[in-house]
Design a protein around this motif. Structure first.
Motif, PDB file in Angstrom:
ATOM      1  N   PRO A 149      50.474  49.870  48.460  1.00 20.87           N
ATOM      2  CA  PRO A 149      49.643  50.850  47.734  1.00 20.87           C
ATOM      3  C   PRO A 149      48.891  51.763  48.687  1.00 20.87           C
ATOM      4  CG  PRO A 149      48.613  48.685  47.710  1.00 20.87           C
ATOM      5  CD  PRO A 149      49.961  48.495  48.315  1.00 20.87           C
ATOM      6  N   LYS A 150      48.731  53.020  48.278  1.00 15.42           N
ATOM      7  CA  LYS A 150      48.045  54.017  49.096  1.00 15.42           C
ATOM      8  C   LYS A 150      47.004  54.708  48.218  1.00 15.42           C
ATOM      9  CE  LYS A 150      52.555  54.513  51.138  1.00 15.42           C
ATOM     10  NZ  LYS A 150      53.074  53.398  50.297  1.00 15.42           N
ATOM     11  N   CYS A 151      45.779  54.722  48.686  1.00 16.84           N
ATOM     12  CA  CYS A 151      44.682  55.239  47.876  1.00 16.84           C
ATOM     13  C   CYS A 151      44.492  56.739  48.093  1.00 16.84           C
ATOM     14  CB  CYS A 151      43.384  54.504  48.217  1.00 16.84           C
ATOM     15  SG  CYS A 151      42.022  54.820  47.052  1.00 16.84           S
ATOM     16  N   PHE A 152      43.981  57.400  47.073  1.00 15.52           N
ATOM     17  CA  PHE A 152      43.696  58.827  47.124  1.00 15.52           C
ATOM     18  C   PHE A 152      42.301  59.094  47.695  1.00 15.52           C
ATOM     19  CE2 PHE A 152      46.962  58.735  43.849  1.00 15.52           C
ATOM     20  CZ  PHE A 152      47.692  59.894  44.087  1.00 15.52           C
ATOM     21  N   SER A 153      42.120  60.320  48.133  1.00 11.87           N
ATOM     22  CA  SER A 153      40.828  60.951  48.410  1.00 11.87           C
ATOM     23  C   SER A 153      40.185  60.536  49.729  1.00 11.87           C
ATOM     24  CB  SER A 153      39.845  60.742  47.260  1.00 11.87           C
ATOM     25  OG  SER A 153      40.306  61.427  46.111  1.00 11.87           O
ATOM     26  N   VAL A 165      33.354  40.957  43.119  1.00 13.44           N
ATOM     27  CA  VAL A 165      33.367  42.072  42.182  1.00 13.44           C
ATOM     28  C   VAL A 165      34.796  42.595  42.060  1.00 13.44           C
ATOM     29  CG1 VAL A 165      30.989  42.772  42.634  1.00 13.44           C
ATOM     30  CG2 VAL A 165      32.853  43.711  44.013  1.00 13.44           C
ATOM     31  N   ALA A 166      35.044  43.327  40.997  1.00 17.97           N
ATOM     32  CA  ALA A 166      36.331  44.004  40.841  1.00 17.97           C
ATOM     33  C   ALA A 166      36.270  45.342  41.572  1.00 17.97           C
ATOM     34  CB  ALA A 166      36.645  44.218  39.364  1.00 17.97           C
ATOM     35  N   ASN A 167      37.238  45.590  42.388  1.00 15.01           N
ATOM     36  CA  ASN A 167      37.323  46.854  43.112  1.00 15.01           C
ATOM     37  C   ASN A 167      38.547  47.620  42.615  1.00 15.01           C
ATOM     38  OD1 ASN A 167      36.843  48.914  44.935  1.00 15.01           O
ATOM     39  ND2 ASN A 167      37.941  47.895  46.609  1.00 15.01           N
ATOM     40  N   ARG A 168      38.295  48.615  41.770  1.00 16.63           N
ATOM     41  CA  ARG A 168      39.385  49.432  41.240  1.00 16.63           C
ATOM     42  C   ARG A 168      39.674  50.582  42.205  1.00 16.63           C
ATOM     43  NH1 ARG A 168      36.657  51.778  36.239  1.00 16.63           N
ATOM     44  NH2 ARG A 168      35.108  52.013  37.887  1.00 16.63           N
ATOM     45  N   LYS A 216      57.854  58.815  44.429  1.00  9.91           N
ATOM     46  CA  LYS A 216      58.466  58.747  43.102  1.00  9.91           C
ATOM     47  C   LYS A 216      57.584  58.036  42.084  1.00  9.91           C
ATOM     48  CE  LYS A 216      62.288  60.630  44.615  1.00  9.91           C
ATOM     49  NZ  LYS A 216      62.639  62.019  44.235  1.00  9.91           N
ATOM     50  N   SER A 217      56.574  57.326  42.544  1.00 10.37           N
ATOM     51  CA  SER A 217      55.740  56.540  41.650  1.00 10.37           C
ATOM     52  C   SER A 217      54.593  57.368  41.094  1.00 10.37           C
ATOM     53  CB  SER A 217      55.177  55.314  42.381  1.00 10.37           C
ATOM     54  OG  SER A 217      54.297  55.702  43.417  1.00 10.37           O
ATOM     55  N   LEU A 218      54.190  57.049  39.874  1.00  8.29           N
ATOM     56  CA  LEU A 218      53.035  57.696  39.274  1.00  8.29           C
ATOM     57  C   LEU A 218      51.754  57.016  39.746  1.00  8.29           C
ATOM     58  CD1 LEU A 218      54.270  58.104  35.581  1.00  8.29           C
ATOM     59  CD2 LEU A 218      54.063  59.897  37.320  1.00  8.29           C
ATOM     60  N   PRO A 219      50.672  57.759  39.899  1.00  7.10           N
ATOM     61  CA  PRO A 219      49.393  57.140  40.241  1.00  7.10           C
ATOM     62  C   PRO A 219      48.987  56.122  39.176  1.00  7.10           C
ATOM     63  CG  PRO A 219      49.278  59.512  40.528  1.00  7.10           C
ATOM     64  CD  PRO A 219      50.568  59.231  39.816  1.00  7.10           C
ATOM     65  N   THR A 220      48.344  55.068  39.617  1.00  8.61           N
ATOM     66  CA  THR A 220      47.923  54.016  38.700  1.00  8.61           C
ATOM     67  C   THR A 220      46.647  53.383  39.232  1.00  8.61           C
ATOM     68  OG1 THR A 220      48.649  52.012  37.552  1.00  8.61           O
ATOM     69  CG2 THR A 220      49.248  52.200  39.863  1.00  8.61           C
ATOM     70  N   ILE A 221      45.932  52.665  38.373  1.00 10.51           N
ATOM     71  CA  ILE A 221      44.724  51.958  38.798  1.00 10.51           C
ATOM     72  C   ILE A 221      45.097  50.548  39.229  1.00 10.51           C
ATOM     73  CG2 ILE A 221      42.507  51.021  38.080  1.00 10.51           C
ATOM     74  CD1 ILE A 221      42.164  53.373  36.216  1.00 10.51           C
ATOM     75  N   LEU A 222      44.755  50.212  40.453  1.00 12.84           N
ATOM     76  CA  LEU A 222      44.953  48.870  40.982  1.00 12.84           C
ATOM     77  C   LEU A 222      43.584  48.214  41.106  1.00 12.84           C
ATOM     78  CD1 LEU A 222      46.762  46.707  42.394  1.00 12.84           C
ATOM     79  CD2 LEU A 222      46.241  47.878  44.548  1.00 12.84           C
ATOM     80  N   SER A 223      43.418  47.045  40.506  1.00 10.05           N
ATOM     81  CA  SER A 223      42.138  46.333  40.558  1.00 10.05           C
ATOM     82  C   SER A 223      42.316  45.023  41.306  1.00 10.05           C
ATOM     83  CB  SER A 223      41.617  46.062  39.140  1.00 10.05           C
ATOM     84  OG  SER A 223      40.341  45.433  39.185  1.00 10.05           O
ATOM     85  N   GLU A 224      41.479  44.826  42.329  1.00 12.65           N
ATOM     86  CA  GLU A 224      41.534  43.599  43.117  1.00 12.65           C
ATOM     87  C   GLU A 224      40.126  43.026  43.263  1.00 12.65           C
ATOM     88  OE1 GLU A 224      45.337  44.364  46.041  1.00 12.65           O
ATOM     89  OE2 GLU A 224      43.353  44.904  46.781  1.00 12.65           O
ATOM     90  N   GLU A 225      40.061  41.728  43.397  1.00 12.68           N
ATOM     91  CA  GLU A 225      38.758  41.083  43.579  1.00 12.68           C
ATOM     92  C   GLU A 225      38.291  41.285  45.013  1.00 12.68           C
ATOM     93  OE1 GLU A 225      37.632  36.563  43.755  1.00 12.68           O
ATOM     94  OE2 GLU A 225      37.726  37.163  41.648  1.00 12.68           O
TER      95      GLU A 225
END
Length: 360
Positions: free
Chosen positions: A66-70, A5-8, A16-25
């Motif tokens: 990458p570092k995830c929120f929440s 499945v895709a895990n977004r 300095k980076s803006l949050p973004t959606i990273l999608s990995e299988e």
């Protein structure tokens, strides 16, 4: 045939980076161990600490990945390891996932965790008496409820009908939980809150007995006036600060009982309100005055603490929601693709309650 499945996930890389959606299988058949469960996340709540950590995410400190929120989440168990006994496929669960700059957070499609190592997890509570669905409600409370509960109980306090609590920052989500736990579970006799004058009506409904305005005259004098008129000049057993404040240290012996009574000053934010959307590292460090509070000559107990992952507050939160003794405040709900708008809302400092993102 394996199930992929895709895990977004909404991630950031550094301050300095803006949050973004990273999608990995993600291979759902091989991604978990025998002691883990896989949770399909339905909702996650945002917390100011996410943006504080993002603002302090210097690459030399937090790494380049990458570092995830929440941390708060609710969802459905879709895979269960062979050694897991307390959960089964199809269980609806909620919890607080503890991590620091982890690639895995809760603002994602799938969350993999070990319930023993991440014990802040429970079956979701029925919340039919609200306008929101169970997933939204149950994603909104674990972190703030746990923080309030541990602030009330972690230091051996025996709070009850004769106790008096002063809450600095009465309108925050943590204080919202605290007053409901204090009144409905611990049966605390008197809770005094500090908030803006415009928030008096809102906070009265939560259970505060008396309210002092911080935007109308001296807040210290306003609290002392309540003590004189309504409390027979009796001092507080607990001062709980959820916003960052130092107004009372100059007169602490006038408002807080001596430490021999096991009175406590408990803070989750330190001496000053942090700018969560644009924090500076030196602002988050304790000052000399703060360090003195841990010295041997202090006349009061001071505790600056972070929430520890525990099953006790999850069980109590489930019970209180189910019995209509606690209802978390929810400010707004956003769809996953609208995460940027949700971030703006929480950083506006105008939200009244939790900002929740629905993922599935």
């Amino acid at each position: 045939m394996s199930e992929s499945v895709a895990n977004r996930a909404v991630v950031f890389y550094n301050n300095k980076s803006l949050p973004t959606i990273l999608s990995e299988e993600l291979n759902l058949d091989t991604c978990y161990s025998s002691s883990e469960v896989v949770i399909k996340v339905h909702a996650a709540a945002l917390n100011p600490v996410d943006f504080l950590l993002q603002g302090l995410a210097y690459s030399w400190l937090s790494g380049r990945g990458p570092k995830c929120f929440s941390r708060d989440y609710s969802g459905e168990v879709v895979k269960v390891g062979a050694n897991v006994t307390d959960y089964k496929v199809g269980d609806k669960v909620a919890g607080m996932f503890k991590h620091l700059y982890g690639k895995q957070g809760t603002l994602c499609d799938y969350l993999i965790l070990d319930p023993v190592k991440q014990p802040a997890i429970t079956k979701i509570a029925n919340a039919e008496h609200t306008e929101y669905d169970d997933y939204v409600v149950n994603a909104s409370w674990p972190l703030v409820f746990g923080t309030a509960y541990q602030g009330l109980t972690n230091y051996g306090q025996k709070l009850g009908p004769n106790s008096k609590i002063l809450v600095i920052g009465a309108s925050t989500s943590v204080s919202n939980a605290l007053v409901q736990i204090a009144k409905n579970h611990l049966k605390v006799g008197t809770v005094v809150g500090i908030c803006s004058k415009n928030s008096f009506d809102y906070n009265k409904k939560l259970g505060y007995d008396y309210l002092a305005a911080y935007d109308e005259g001296s807040v210290v004098n306003n609290v002392k006036e309540i003590m004189k008129k309504n409390l027979n000049n009796e001092k507080f057993d607990l001062i709980f600060d959820s916003v960052g404040n130092s107004d009372f240290f100059g007169c602490i012996n006038d408002v807080l009982k001596h430490k021999s009574h096991n009175s406590q000053y408990v803070s989750v934010a330190g001496d000053k309100k942090l700018n969560y959307s644009n924090p500076r590292m030196w602002d988050s460090l304790p000052g000399l005055e703060s360090l003195k509070r841990y010295g041997p000559f202090r006349k009061y107990n001071y505790n600056l603490f972070l929430l520890q992952s525990d099953s006790a507050y999850m069980k109590l939160g489930h019970k209180m929601i189910s019995e209509k003794q606690y209802m978390p405040a929810i400010d707004s709900v956003y769809n996953f693709d609208d995460y940027a708008e949700a971030f703006k809302r929480i950083n506006s400092n105008r939200s009244k309650g939790k900002v929740v993102i629905q993922i599935n």
